[in-house]
Design an enzyme around this catalytic site. Structure first.
Site, mmCIF file in Angstrom:
data_model
loop_
_atom_site.group_PDB
_atom_site.id
_atom_site.type_symbol
_atom_site.label_atom_id
_atom_site.label_comp_id
_atom_site.label_asym_id
_atom_site.label_seq_id
_atom_site.Cartn_x
_atom_site.Cartn_y
_atom_site.Cartn_z
ATOM 1 N N ASP A 1 47.981 127.797 53.659
ATOM 2 C CA ASP A 1 47.862 127.996 55.105
ATOM 3 C C ASP A 1 48.615 126.837 55.743
ATOM 4 O OD1 ASP A 1 47.189 128.399 57.728
ATOM 5 O OD2 ASP A 1 45.080 128.846 57.314
ATOM 6 N N ILE B 1 49.436 126.043 58.854
ATOM 7 C CA ILE B 1 48.674 125.439 59.960
ATOM 8 C C ILE B 1 47.363 126.192 60.043
ATOM 9 C CG2 ILE B 1 48.523 124.948 62.422
ATOM 10 C CD1 ILE B 1 51.502 124.840 62.634
ATOM 11 N N ASP B 2 46.285 125.561 59.637
ATOM 12 C CA ASP B 2 44.978 126.179 59.838
ATOM 13 C C ASP B 2 44.442 125.609 61.144
ATOM 14 O OD1 ASP B 2 42.880 127.932 59.060
ATOM 15 O OD2 ASP B 2 41.658 126.163 58.704
ATOM 16 N N ASP C 1 42.645 130.439 54.257
ATOM 17 C CA ASP C 1 41.810 129.544 55.076
ATOM 18 C C ASP C 1 40.818 128.763 54.209
ATOM 19 O OD1 ASP C 1 42.738 130.492 57.675
ATOM 20 O OD2 ASP C 1 41.559 132.305 57.318
ATOM 21 N N THR D 1 45.931 127.326 64.242
ATOM 22 C CA THR D 1 47.130 127.532 65.076
ATOM 23 C C THR D 1 46.770 127.561 66.561
ATOM 24 O OG1 THR D 1 48.291 128.671 63.320
ATOM 25 C CG2 THR D 1 49.052 129.107 65.550
ATOM 26 N N GLU E 1 50.070 132.457 54.186
ATOM 27 C CA GLU E 1 49.661 133.237 55.362
ATOM 28 C C GLU E 1 50.852 133.906 56.043
ATOM 29 O OE1 GLU E 1 47.738 131.040 58.520
ATOM 30 O OE2 GLU E 1 47.278 132.884 59.603
HETATM 31 O O1 LIG Z 1 44.810 129.159 62.460
HETATM 32 P P1 LIG Z 1 44.758 130.172 61.389
HETATM 33 O O2 LIG Z 1 45.495 129.751 60.137
HETATM 34 O O3 LIG Z 1 45.161 131.539 61.815
HETATM 35 O O4 LIG Z 1 43.224 130.275 60.821
HETATM 36 C C1 LIG Z 1 42.099 130.526 61.621
HETATM 37 C C2 LIG Z 1 41.220 131.573 60.952
HETATM 38 O O5 LIG Z 1 41.949 132.671 60.512
HETATM 39 C C3 LIG Z 1 41.287 129.260 61.759
HETATM 40 O O6 LIG Z 1 40.740 128.875 60.530
HETATM 41 MG MG LIG Z 2 43.991 129.579 58.764
HETATM 42 MG MG LIG Z 3 47.395 129.382 59.624
#
Ligand SMILES: O=P(O)(O)OC(CO)CO
Ligand SMILES: [Mg+2]
Ligand SMILES: [Mg+2]
Length: 280
Positions: free
Chosen positions: A90, A92-93, A220, A95, A70
């Site tokens: 990813d 940190i999914d 994700d 964030t 990402e």
């Molecule tokens: O926290 P992130 O990696 O931006 O992802 C979000 C969606 O794009 C939550 O799934």
């Molecule tokens: Mg994510």
């Molecule tokens: Mg993320």
């Protein structure tokens, strides 16, 4: 026959656990927040640091493998899924959850070969839950097998979804219209953990019957998609067609019946694809 990708999967589990430890420790520190595509698309130094930690450790062990990460894509790397062995990361999914200390945050690592996900690892690091799936070999949480819910009646179901990171009023209207349709089927409830990866693990665990979203990215959902299917679930596009990991749209459900019922209620608009060269 030996599993050719087992060593890579073991490495992914170790890397996700180490990354999760870094994320947990960072929660105690000041979290300096930056933005990417909009004022609500957040990133922190921890996202970037964790992604680099994972990529470096993989490069040392598997120097020929490719990456879709990402934060690397945000920094300008290409986002094209080829047939080559590819780690889809990813760091940190969730964030936004991380920034606000809302307690659902995951490290997500998917691994694809010939555009097919071979294994998926999602570490829900504040819950200390390690979700894993190897294609054809089932899905697990901390080593215990996972099975989706057997509920086939949508009116007895909980559905997970998110509002996404677009604040464009037209896009928000379309998301709300779909949400209203799903809620008024009626279903027992609608929930969202704030992370796609954990929402998908909730489907795999049988806690919710389905999860759908428009606007997510390949990093994700790559790992979570295999965790759902190996737990007995079904994946499709929000238009009812086959799932396309780069299309930024997904329905993940316990059964085809529930997935197709949700598809009937969703306004299936399409944001620019992840592999669309002019998307940024
Ligand atoms: O926290 P992130 O990696 O931006 O992802 C979000 C969606 O794009 C939550 O799934
Ligand atoms: Mg994510
Ligand atoms: Mg993320």
């Amino acid at each position: 026959m030996a599993d050719v990708w087992q060593t890579a999967m073991d490495h992914a589990v170790g890397a996700a656990r180490r990354a999760g430890q870094v994320v947990r420790e960072a929660l105690q520190d000041d979290r300096k927040v930056m933005t990417k595509s909009s004022s609500v698309d957040l990133v922190t130094q921890t996202d970037q640091k964790v992604e680099q930690l994972i990529i470096q450790s993989v490069k040392e062990k598997f120097p020929t493998h490719r990456f879709i990460g990402e934060e690397s894509v945000a920094a300008g790397e290409s986002c094209v899924l080829t047939d080559a062995p590819t780690w889809i990361i990813d760091p940190i999914d969730g964030t936004t959850n991380f920034v606000h200390a809302f307690p659902f945050v995951a490290v997500s690592i998917g691994f694809s070969v010939n555009k097919q996900v071979e294994f998926g690892v999602v570490f829900s690091c504040l819950e200390d839950k390690m979700f894993t799936a190897r294609r054809g070999k089932g899905a697990f949480c901390n080593g215990e097998p996972l099975q989706v819910s057997d509920q086939e009646d949508i009116k007895q179901s909980i559905i997970a979804t998110e509002f996404g990171s677009s604040r464009d009023p037209d896009a928000v209207d379309r998301i709300f219209s779909s949400l209203r349709n799903v809620l008024c089927i009626p279903v027992h409830g609608v929930r969202g953990a704030g992370t796609a990866a954990i929402n998908m693990c909730l489907v795999a665990s049988g806690c919710v019957e389905a999860y759908y979203e428009i606007g997510i990215h390949v990093w994700d959902i790559a790992a979570g998609s295999l965790i759902v299917s190996e737990a007995g679930g079904v994946l499709m596009d929000v238009d009812g067609g086959p799932l396309d990991l780069m299309s930024r749209r997904i329905v993940a459900a316990n059964s085809r019946t529930i997935a197709e019922r949700i598809v009937r209620e969703i306004d299936a608009f399409g944001p620019p694809r992840d592999d669309e060269p002019l998307r940024r």
